[in-house]
Write a protein that holds these residues in place. Structure first.
Motif, mmCIF file in Angstrom:
data_model
loop_
_atom_site.group_PDB
_atom_site.id
_atom_site.type_symbol
_atom_site.label_atom_id
_atom_site.label_comp_id
_atom_site.label_asym_id
_atom_site.label_seq_id
_atom_site.Cartn_x
_atom_site.Cartn_y
_atom_site.Cartn_z
ATOM 1 N N ASP A 95 -1.987 0.435 12.966
ATOM 2 C CA ASP A 95 -1.688 -1.348 13.333
ATOM 3 C C ASP A 95 -1.076 -1.873 12.519
ATOM 4 O O ASP A 95 -0.573 -2.650 12.734
ATOM 5 C CB ASP A 95 -3.702 -1.690 12.674
ATOM 6 N N ASP A 96 -0.439 -1.232 11.463
ATOM 7 C CA ASP A 96 0.158 -1.772 10.594
ATOM 8 C C ASP A 96 1.863 -1.723 11.344
ATOM 9 O O ASP A 96 2.012 -2.789 10.518
ATOM 10 C CB ASP A 96 0.323 -0.695 9.357
ATOM 11 N N PHE A 97 1.918 -1.488 12.177
ATOM 12 C CA PHE A 97 3.059 -0.769 12.966
ATOM 13 C C PHE A 97 3.021 -2.157 13.819
ATOM 14 O O PHE A 97 5.113 -1.558 14.726
ATOM 15 C CB PHE A 97 3.908 0.466 13.294
ATOM 16 N N ILE A 98 2.191 -2.639 14.475
ATOM 17 C CA ILE A 98 2.086 -3.823 15.379
ATOM 18 C C ILE A 98 3.346 -5.232 15.378
ATOM 19 O O ILE A 98 3.414 -5.439 13.814
ATOM 20 C CB ILE A 98 0.858 -3.984 15.749
ATOM 21 N N GLY A 99 3.866 -5.117 15.821
ATOM 22 C CA GLY A 99 5.320 -6.421 15.736
ATOM 23 C C GLY A 99 6.137 -6.255 15.181
ATOM 24 O O GLY A 99 7.386 -6.859 14.994
ATOM 25 N N SER A 100 6.569 -4.493 14.241
ATOM 26 C CA SER A 100 7.300 -4.447 13.724
ATOM 27 C C SER A 100 8.168 -3.801 15.221
ATOM 28 O O SER A 100 8.686 -4.006 15.855
ATOM 29 C CB SER A 100 7.142 -2.678 13.176
ATOM 30 N N SER A 101 9.558 -3.610 14.423
ATOM 31 C CA SER A 101 11.203 -3.607 15.623
ATOM 32 C C SER A 101 11.226 -1.922 16.210
ATOM 33 O O SER A 101 9.940 -1.605 15.643
ATOM 34 C CB SER A 101 12.347 -4.073 14.627
ATOM 35 N N PRO A 102 11.454 -2.113 17.378
ATOM 36 C CA PRO A 102 11.896 -0.462 18.155
ATOM 37 C C PRO A 102 11.783 0.210 16.997
ATOM 38 O O PRO A 102 11.622 1.849 17.313
ATOM 39 C CB PRO A 102 12.484 -0.685 19.169
ATOM 40 N N ASP A 103 12.744 0.395 16.415
ATOM 41 C CA ASP A 103 12.956 1.654 15.325
ATOM 42 C C ASP A 103 11.814 1.784 14.055
ATOM 43 O O ASP A 103 12.211 2.428 13.355
ATOM 44 C CB ASP A 103 14.736 1.209 14.668
ATOM 45 N N VAL A 104 10.803 0.876 14.229
ATOM 46 C CA VAL A 104 9.902 1.097 13.304
ATOM 47 C C VAL A 104 8.176 0.801 13.432
ATOM 48 O O VAL A 104 8.004 0.950 13.940
ATOM 49 C CB VAL A 104 9.946 0.389 12.022
ATOM 50 N N TYR A 105 7.788 2.630 13.934
ATOM 51 C CA TYR A 105 7.002 2.165 14.994
ATOM 52 C C TYR A 105 5.810 3.524 14.143
ATOM 53 O O TYR A 105 4.895 3.183 14.554
ATOM 54 C CB TYR A 105 7.352 2.699 16.520
ATOM 55 N N ASP A 106 6.681 3.889 13.338
ATOM 56 C CA ASP A 106 4.886 4.990 12.636
ATOM 57 C C ASP A 106 6.149 5.537 11.060
ATOM 58 O O ASP A 106 6.767 5.053 10.569
ATOM 59 C CB ASP A 106 4.833 6.249 12.728
ATOM 60 N N LYS A 107 5.098 6.081 10.233
ATOM 61 C CA LYS A 107 5.838 6.106 9.145
ATOM 62 C C LYS A 107 7.068 7.055 8.973
ATOM 63 O O LYS A 107 7.345 6.998 7.813
ATOM 64 C CB LYS A 107 4.191 7.307 7.978
ATOM 65 N N GLN A 108 7.039 8.470 9.441
ATOM 66 C CA GLN A 108 8.578 8.416 9.357
ATOM 67 C C GLN A 108 9.442 7.784 10.026
ATOM 68 O O GLN A 108 10.584 7.949 8.914
ATOM 69 C CB GLN A 108 8.493 9.885 10.236
ATOM 70 N N SER A 109 9.570 7.018 10.968
ATOM 71 C CA SER A 109 10.556 6.180 11.424
ATOM 72 C C SER A 109 10.744 5.271 9.828
ATOM 73 O O SER A 109 12.033 5.043 9.840
ATOM 74 C CB SER A 109 10.106 5.483 12.832
ATOM 75 N N LEU A 110 9.742 4.602 9.793
ATOM 76 C CA LEU A 110 9.687 3.984 8.401
ATOM 77 C C LEU A 110 10.467 4.821 7.350
ATOM 78 O O LEU A 110 11.377 3.715 6.492
ATOM 79 C CB LEU A 110 8.452 3.394 7.892
ATOM 80 N N LYS A 158 0.485 -1.579 -0.107
ATOM 81 C CA LYS A 158 0.027 0.123 -0.326
ATOM 82 C C LYS A 158 0.947 1.191 0.082
ATOM 83 O O LYS A 158 2.009 1.698 0.472
ATOM 84 C CB LYS A 158 -1.033 -0.355 1.460
ATOM 85 N N ASN A 159 0.414 2.446 -0.460
ATOM 86 C CA ASN A 159 1.389 3.719 -0.535
ATOM 87 C C ASN A 159 1.367 3.794 0.469
ATOM 88 O O ASN A 159 0.229 3.455 2.222
ATOM 89 C CB ASN A 159 0.387 5.038 -0.207
ATOM 90 N N LEU A 160 2.286 4.818 1.159
ATOM 91 C CA LEU A 160 3.194 4.690 2.749
ATOM 92 C C LEU A 160 1.763 5.705 3.773
ATOM 93 O O LEU A 160 2.388 5.615 4.848
ATOM 94 C CB LEU A 160 4.516 5.580 2.325
ATOM 95 N N GLY A 161 1.492 6.689 2.250
ATOM 96 C CA GLY A 161 0.547 7.480 3.397
ATOM 97 C C GLY A 161 -0.977 6.413 3.850
ATOM 98 O O GLY A 161 -1.199 7.441 4.346
ATOM 99 N N SER A 162 -1.143 5.665 3.071
ATOM 100 C CA SER A 162 -2.009 4.699 3.965
ATOM 101 C C SER A 162 -2.221 4.476 5.033
ATOM 102 O O SER A 162 -2.550 3.629 5.496
ATOM 103 C CB SER A 162 -2.680 4.301 2.657
ATOM 104 N N LEU A 163 -0.647 3.691 5.846
ATOM 105 C CA LEU A 163 -0.208 3.130 6.640
ATOM 106 C C LEU A 163 -0.619 3.397 8.176
ATOM 107 O O LEU A 163 -0.642 4.996 7.951
ATOM 108 C CB LEU A 163 1.506 2.987 6.751
#
Length: 145
Positions: free
Chosen positions: A93-108, A85-90
């Motif tokens: 909930d899409d970040f649940i289970g991700s690494s501690p350094d990836v928690y929102d669109k800007q960090s991604l 999906k587009n970055l802007g659509s994240l």
């Protein structure tokens, strides 16, 4: 355009910094730039079982140098859900289970820029990313190899 060569589809590569998160089965969600769903370049299919492998030496696509991995896979994982999906659509909930350094669109955006050597202009709200959610496979004996 940079050269891109095919890597084994039964492996999923992780940086060394994430090895402990894999061993402790904390990491369950990862993102990749572009569309990497079933039958796409370097894509995975839902229910695929792959080896979570840790990179010991980075590769370089444009020089057709494959990454080198630690001797054995850290874990076997199964793709539970995969979508692009587009970055802007994240959503959060899409970040649940991700690494501690990836928690929102800007960090991604920052993470993908570092890992894949991308600049901010190539990572806009319209840029496609693939979210891969997976679970860990356990053998009957409790070992995971």
């Amino acid at each position: 355009m940079n050269k891109r060569f095919k890597l084994p589809s039964d492996d999923m590569a992780f940086r060394k910094i994430y090895k402990e998160l894999l061993e402790k089965e904390i990491l369950t969600t990862v993102f990749r730039p572009g569309v990497r769903v079933c039958n796409d370049f370097r894509g995975y299919c839902s229910k695929d079982v792959v080896n979570a492998r840790v990179i010991s030496q980075l590769g370089l696509d444009r020089a057709e140098i494959a990454p080198q991995f630690l001797a054995s896979p850290v874990k076997k994982i199964q793709i539970e859900e995969i979508f692009s999906k587009n970055l802007g659509s994240l959503t959060a909930d899409d970040f649940i289970g991700s690494s501690p350094d990836v928690y929102d669109k800007q960090s991604l955006i920052y993470h993908l820029g570092l890992i894949y050597n991308l600049d901010f202009s190539s990572l806009s709200d319209e840029s496609q990313v693939t979210r891969i959610h997976f679970s860990y496979i356990h053998n009957q004996g409790g070992n995971n190899e």
